[in-house]
Design a protein around this motif. Structure first.
Motif, PDB file in Angstrom:
ATOM      1  N   ALA A   1       1.375  11.564  -1.125  1.00 44.14           N
ATOM      2  CA  ALA A   1       2.614  11.483  -0.355  1.00 44.14           C
ATOM      3  C   ALA A   1       2.606  10.207   0.481  1.00 44.14           C
ATOM      4  O   ALA A   1       1.554   9.763   0.943  1.00 44.14           O
ATOM      5  N   THR A   2       3.785   9.621   0.641  1.00 45.89           N
ATOM      6  CA  THR A   2       3.903   8.429   1.471  1.00 45.89           C
ATOM      7  C   THR A   2       4.798   8.732   2.667  1.00 45.89           C
ATOM      8  O   THR A   2       5.592   9.669   2.642  1.00 45.89           O
ATOM      9  N   ASP A   3       4.661   7.936   3.677  1.00 53.04           N
ATOM     10  CA  ASP A   3       5.442   8.076   4.906  1.00 53.04           C
ATOM     11  C   ASP A   3       6.853   7.547   4.674  1.00 53.04           C
ATOM     12  O   ASP A   3       7.051   6.336   4.496  1.00 53.04           O
ATOM     13  N   GLY A   4       7.829   8.447   4.669  1.00 44.23           N
ATOM     14  CA  GLY A   4       9.209   8.079   4.407  1.00 44.23           C
ATOM     15  C   GLY A   4       9.813   7.139   5.433  1.00 44.23           C
ATOM     16  O   GLY A   4      10.850   6.529   5.174  1.00 44.23           O
ATOM     17  N   GLN A   5       9.182   7.005   6.593  1.00 46.10           N
ATOM     18  CA  GLN A   5       9.702   6.115   7.639  1.00 46.10           C
ATOM     19  C   GLN A   5       9.101   4.715   7.567  1.00 46.10           C
ATOM     20  O   GLN A   5       9.576   3.800   8.235  1.00 46.10           O
ATOM     21  N   ALA A   6       8.054   4.552   6.752  1.00 45.61           N
ATOM     22  CA  ALA A   6       7.365   3.256   6.659  1.00 45.61           C
ATOM     23  C   ALA A   6       8.169   2.292   5.782  1.00 45.61           C
ATOM     24  O   ALA A   6       8.959   2.714   4.939  1.00 45.61           O
ATOM     25  N   PRO A   7       7.953   0.993   5.966  1.00 44.89           N
ATOM     26  CA  PRO A   7       8.611  -0.004   5.104  1.00 44.89           C
ATOM     27  C   PRO A   7       8.170   0.173   3.648  1.00 44.89           C
ATOM     28  O   PRO A   7       7.079   0.675   3.367  1.00 44.89           O
ATOM     29  N   MET A   8       9.022  -0.253   2.729  1.00 45.66           N
ATOM     30  CA  MET A   8       8.763  -0.093   1.297  1.00 45.66           C
ATOM     31  C   MET A   8       7.393  -0.621   0.894  1.00 45.66           C
ATOM     32  O   MET A   8       6.641   0.058   0.200  1.00 45.66           O
ATOM     33  N   ALA A   9       7.047  -1.823   1.315  1.00 43.65           N
ATOM     34  CA  ALA A   9       5.760  -2.412   0.925  1.00 43.65           C
ATOM     35  C   ALA A   9       4.596  -1.550   1.394  1.00 43.65           C
ATOM     36  O   ALA A   9       3.615  -1.356   0.659  1.00 43.65           O
ATOM     37  N   SER A  10       4.687  -0.988   2.588  1.00 42.57           N
ATOM     38  CA  SER A  10       3.625  -0.123   3.113  1.00 42.57           C
ATOM     39  C   SER A  10       3.511   1.160   2.298  1.00 42.57           C
ATOM     40  O   SER A  10       2.409   1.643   2.024  1.00 42.57           O
ATOM     41  N   ARG A  11       4.654   1.707   1.903  1.00 43.64           N
ATOM     42  CA  ARG A  11       4.645   2.933   1.102  1.00 43.64           C
ATOM     43  C   ARG A  11       4.031   2.679  -0.274  1.00 43.64           C
ATOM     44  O   ARG A  11       3.263   3.506  -0.787  1.00 43.64           O
ATOM     45  N   LEU A  12       4.365   1.550  -0.877  1.00 49.94           N
ATOM     46  CA  LEU A  12       3.813   1.231  -2.186  1.00 49.94           C
ATOM     47  C   LEU A  12       2.305   1.004  -2.101  1.00 49.94           C
ATOM     48  O   LEU A  12       1.556   1.433  -2.984  1.00 49.94           O
ATOM     49  N   LEU A  13       1.856   0.372  -1.026  1.00 52.05           N
ATOM     50  CA  LEU A  13       0.420   0.188  -0.817  1.00 52.05           C
ATOM     51  C   LEU A  13      -0.271   1.534  -0.617  1.00 52.05           C
ATOM     52  O   LEU A  13      -1.356   1.774  -1.168  1.00 52.05           O
ATOM     53  N   GLU A  14       0.348   2.413   0.150  1.00 48.97           N
ATOM     54  CA  GLU A  14      -0.196   3.758   0.383  1.00 48.97           C
ATOM     55  C   GLU A  14      -0.319   4.511  -0.955  1.00 48.97           C
ATOM     56  O   GLU A  14      -1.331   5.163  -1.212  1.00 48.97           O
ATOM     57  N   LEU A  15       0.698   4.410  -1.791  1.00 53.47           N
ATOM     58  CA  LEU A  15       0.670   5.042  -3.107  1.00 53.47           C
ATOM     59  C   LEU A  15      -0.453   4.449  -3.961  1.00 53.47           C
ATOM     60  O   LEU A  15      -1.236   5.182  -4.572  1.00 53.47           O
ATOM     61  N   TYR A  16      -0.554   3.130  -3.978  1.00 56.12           N
ATOM     62  CA  TYR A  16      -1.595   2.458  -4.762  1.00 56.12           C
ATOM     63  C   TYR A  16      -2.997   2.899  -4.322  1.00 56.12           C
ATOM     64  O   TYR A  16      -3.844   3.227  -5.146  1.00 56.12           O
ATOM     65  N   ARG A  17      -3.224   2.906  -3.020  1.00 53.07           N
ATOM     66  CA  ARG A  17      -4.545   3.307  -2.507  1.00 53.07           C
ATOM     67  C   ARG A  17      -4.864   4.760  -2.841  1.00 53.07           C
ATOM     68  O   ARG A  17      -5.992   5.092  -3.207  1.00 53.07           O
TER      69      ARG A  17
END
Length: 174
Positions: free
Chosen positions: A37-53
């Motif tokens: 799951a990613t943080d829906g309030q975070a910027p797109m790039a941060s969410r994609l990095l979170e998903l990748y990690r």
């Protein structure tokens, strides 16, 4: 046929479901399941990095040989389709970076492989996943969909291996 570890992935930017199975011919064994799951309030790039990690950790800890990914369904909302496309890109990149062979399947093909009809509903898919992988427990939602993708690939792989073996044994025309 040798057993192979498959990681099924149901893409989403908010939640990406994942499921790990081992397939040996038609025999399937549940290994693990979950959601990144990613943080829906975070910027797109941060969410994609979170998903990748998150995916990188799953791939490292479960040592999959093959990743099977559900293809994107185009939504009526172009923003939703674009976000889903970003998530799928990260998923494909993470799997390729982990050295896994990657296969993609349309939603109808997954439903047909697991339930028997491409028009199956989500609850039917989840019920068949629980039937085929009883040790997975009461799996629903994104994790059930991800396990269905892995099951779909296992069925396609087993069929391809049987066909290949049959063709090797067929007499060569003179």
């Amino acid at each position: 046929m040798a057993a192979i570890r498959l990681i099924g992935l149901d893409p989403g930017l908010q939640k990406t479901g994942w499921g790990v199975i081992e397939a040996d011919g038609n025999r399937l064994r549940f290994v693990a399941r979950g959601v990144v799951a990613t943080d829906g309030q975070a910027p797109m790039a941060s969410r994609l990095l979170e998903l990748y990690r998150g995916l990188t950790e799953i791939f490292r800890s479960h040592e999959g040989h093959v990743a099977a990914v559900e293809e994107t369904v185009v939504n009526r909302n172009p923003d939703t389709s674009l976000r889903l496309g970003h998530a799928r890109g990260v998923i494909l990149l993470a799997a390729a970076h982990a050295g896994m062979e990657v296969h993609e399947y349309a939603a109808k093909a997954i439903k047909r492989a697991v339930v028997g009809t491409g028009a199956a509903e989500k609850r039917q898919v989840a019920m068949m996943v629980r039937t085929l992988l009883p040790s997975a427990g009461a799996v629903t939602g994104d994790a059930a969909d991800a396990l269905a993708v892995a099951i779909c690939h296992a069925h396609h792989r087993a069929t391809a291996l049987r066909l290949d073996a049959a063709l090797r044994m067929a007499p060569v025309p003179s």
